[in-house]
Design an enzyme around this catalytic site. Structure first.
Site, PDB file in Angstrom:
ATOM      1  N   ASP A  89       0.845  -1.196   0.000  1.00  0.00           N
ATOM      2  CA  ASP A  89       0.000   0.000   0.000  1.00  0.00           C
ATOM      3  C   ASP A  89       0.890   1.259   0.000  1.00  0.00           C
ATOM      4  O   ASP A  89       1.867   1.321   0.746  1.00  0.00           O
ATOM      5  CB  ASP A  89      -0.871  -0.045   1.266  1.00  0.00           C
ATOM      6  CG  ASP A  89      -2.010   0.952   1.248  1.00  0.00           C
ATOM      7  OD1 ASP A  89      -2.402   1.395   0.151  1.00  0.00           O
ATOM      8  OD2 ASP A  89      -2.536   1.262   2.346  1.00  0.00           O
ATOM      9  N   HIS A  93      -9.706   4.628  -1.528  1.00  0.00           N
ATOM     10  CA  HIS A  93      -8.930   4.784  -0.288  1.00  0.00           C
ATOM     11  C   HIS A  93      -9.808   5.479   0.740  1.00  0.00           C
ATOM     12  O   HIS A  93     -10.678   6.270   0.384  1.00  0.00           O
ATOM     13  CB  HIS A  93      -7.660   5.591  -0.556  1.00  0.00           C
ATOM     14  CG  HIS A  93      -6.631   4.805  -1.308  1.00  0.00           C
ATOM     15  ND1 HIS A  93      -5.404   4.498  -0.782  1.00  0.00           N
ATOM     16  CD2 HIS A  93      -6.683   4.216  -2.531  1.00  0.00           C
ATOM     17  CE1 HIS A  93      -4.727   3.774  -1.657  1.00  0.00           C
ATOM     18  NE2 HIS A  93      -5.476   3.599  -2.733  1.00  0.00           N
ATOM     19  N   GLY A  94      -9.565   5.178   2.016  1.00  0.00           N
ATOM     20  CA  GLY A  94     -10.347   5.842   3.063  1.00  0.00           C
ATOM     21  C   GLY A  94     -11.734   5.255   3.196  1.00  0.00           C
ATOM     22  O   GLY A  94     -12.732   5.978   3.332  1.00  0.00           O
ATOM     23  N   GLY A  95     -11.830   3.916   3.172  1.00  0.00           N
ATOM     24  CA  GLY A  95     -13.145   3.243   3.241  1.00  0.00           C
ATOM     25  C   GLY A  95     -13.761   3.268   4.625  1.00  0.00           C
ATOM     26  O   GLY A  95     -14.978   3.122   4.769  1.00  0.00           O
TER      27      GLY A  95
HETATM   28 ZN   LIG Z   1      -4.618   5.033   0.957  1.00  0.00          ZN
END
Ligand SMILES: [Zn+2]
Length: 289
Positions: free
Chosen positions: A82, A206-208
């Site tokens: 990541d 991103h940022g779930g």
């Molecule tokens: Zn991320």
């Protein structure tokens, strides 16, 4: 089965209209809980290591744990890096057996990002693994870096980036953020739709953590095929440990670890099911075999 590459997994998810859950492990037990959760739901799963976690344990330990857990598993498991910023770190992941890497030079000028990402895509292609890359800047804390500018992805740049690069996943700044949201997140659905139409590349969300179900389902419909969950996991990891000890007051480490493992597995199952991954493992396996 051995770890699988990201690209066929996400192409399949996008074609079938669901998203694959991607979790950031913090230790061996959290990795195992991720794969067991996927097995119980017969789902594909992405285990994505952050650079700081790899630095903490070393590449060798992490790939060893991952193989021990995934090799005999009946579900497809991707091991992904990541937010790779350091090319040496990315290279070592490719050499050591990661089946996907993210190169994130989104804080660099577009042409520099494109050129470096191209090199990583070539290196990954030789190893038969997938690449995720990003343009725009996603708000929040990334490893130990704080990104507080709002810099949405430009769809023209996105189109060119994805046309010139054969990406497994494209990460865009579309209004989500790393960490917990303060207030309602302002997700730019129109932008997600436009980027998806123009890139035709599975999008990584991103940022779930902290997005409500309506938002998640809308994002999946618009082409998000990978949803990252990290902050949620950090909280469950620590809270389950502390809560168990406060209730039981026993100094029995394996009992605390057992409670933590179960709490994590429960979280992973909830997310996999919410994103539509249940019972998708065999279809994915037919595409990666
Ligand atoms: Zn991320």
């Amino acid at each position: 089965m051995p770890l699988v590459s990201l690209k066929p997994v996400l192409r399949e998810a996008k074609a079938k209209g669901y998203a694959v859950a991607a979790f950031n492990p913090v230790d061996y037990a959290s990795m195992k809980a991720m794969v067991k959760a996927a097995e119980e739901l017969k789902a594909p799963v992405i285990i994505q290591s952050s650079a700081k976690t790899i630095k903490y344990y070393g590449h060798k330990a992490m790939i060893g744990w991952m193989r021990e857990i995934a090799d005999d598993s009946p579900v497809p498991v991707v091991l992904h890096l990541d937010h790779g910023k350091d090319v040496e770190m990315i290279k070592k992941c490719v050499e050591m057996g990661w089946t996907s890497v993210m190169i994130d030079w989104s804080d660099k000028p577009f042409e520099v990002n494109l050129e470096q990402t191209k090199k990583v895509v070539d290196m990954a292609a030789k190893a038969g693994i997938g690449v995720e890359a990003e343009i725009g800047e996603i708000h929040g804390v990334e490893d130990d870096m704080i990104v507080d500018a709002v810099h949405f992805t430009d769809p023209n740049e996105a189109e060119r980036f994805c046309r010139e690069l054969d990406l497994a996943a494209f990460a865009a700044a579309i209004g989500t953020a790393h960490g917990y949201y303060k207030g309602e997140p302002d997700v730019k659905f129109d932008l997600i739709g436009e980027i998806n139409r123009r890139t035709n590349t599975p999008m990584a969300l991103h940022g779930g953590t902290g997005l409500n179900d309506e938002t998640i389902q809308k994002c999946i419909k618009l082409g998000c095929a990978k949803i990252n969950i990290s902050t949620n996991l950090k909280h469950v990891f620590i809270d389950s440990f502390v809560d168990f000890h406060q209730k039981n007051k026993k100094y029995e480490p394996l009992h605390v670890l057992g409670a933590q493992y179960e709490a994590l597995k429960q979280l992973f199952k909830e997310k996999i099911a919410q994103f539509g991954g249940t019972n998708r493992a065999s279809e994915v396996l037919s595409k990666v075999a």
